[in-house]
Design a protein around this motif. Structure first.
Motif, PDB file in Angstrom:
ATOM      1  N   GLN A  77       8.180   1.819  -2.536  1.00 15.96           N
ATOM      2  CA  GLN A  77       6.757   1.687  -2.244  1.00 15.96           C
ATOM      3  C   GLN A  77       6.604   0.547  -1.248  1.00 15.96           C
ATOM      4  O   GLN A  77       7.291  -0.473  -1.339  1.00 15.96           O
ATOM      5  CB  GLN A  77       5.984   1.387  -3.518  1.00 15.96           C
TER       6      GLN A  77
ATOM      7  N   SER B  92       4.544   9.586   2.947  1.00 14.11           N
ATOM      8  CA  SER B  92       3.858   8.839   1.901  1.00 14.11           C
ATOM      9  C   SER B  92       3.455   7.495   2.493  1.00 14.11           C
ATOM     10  O   SER B  92       4.293   6.781   3.032  1.00 14.11           O
ATOM     11  CB  SER B  92       4.792   8.638   0.693  1.00 14.11           C
TER      12      SER B  92
ATOM     13  N   GLY C 187       1.099   3.734   2.461  1.00 15.58           N
ATOM     14  CA  GLY C 187       0.385   2.722   1.722  1.00 15.58           C
ATOM     15  C   GLY C 187      -1.055   2.640   2.204  1.00 15.58           C
ATOM     16  O   GLY C 187      -1.527   3.513   2.930  1.00 15.58           O
TER      17      GLY C 187
END
Length: 125
Positions: free
Chosen positions: A3, A114, A116
């Motif tokens: 992440q 993906s 943030g």
């Protein structure tokens, strides 16, 4: 998959500098490439800068000579030093991890990757 959390954005006058940080939740030492992207309102997301695992860097023509990307594998962090900022640099800046091939896909279709929350950079005149 790590992440990524971006930070360091803000409001700056033209000609000023900012340093963006991208902190990863895990190790980035084995990730082929790290990249910074940006997206301005109404515009396509673009790859601003990338750095490979070997330290090779690439920059969009619009930022060459002004921006510097670096990666600190010990801190699992990627930086984007932005100097001589211009109003046209105003955008939300995102980082991502993968390969240069994936980055090209992300530009063509951001929904593939993906992302943030990004960090807003606003450059005033």
């Amino acid at each position: 998959q790590v992440q990524l959390v971006e930070s360091g954005g803000g409001l700056v006058q033209a000609g000023g500098s900012l340093r963006l940080s991208c902190a990863a939740s895990g190790s980035i030492s084995s990730i082929n490439s790290m990249g910074w992207f940006r997206q301005a309102p109404g515009k396509q997301r673009e790859l601003v800068a990338s750095v490979t695992i070997g330290g090779s860097t690439n920059y969009a023509d619009s930022v060459k000579g002004r921006f510097t990307i670096s990666r600190d594998n010990a801190k699992n962090t990627v930086y984007l030093q932005m100097n001589s900022l211009k109003p046209e640099d105003t955008a939300v800046y995102y980082c991502n991890a993968g390969s240069l091939f994936q980055f090209k896909l992300y530009v063509q279709n951001p929904d593939v990757g993906s992302w943030g929350q990004g960090t807003q950079v606003t450059v005033s005149t």
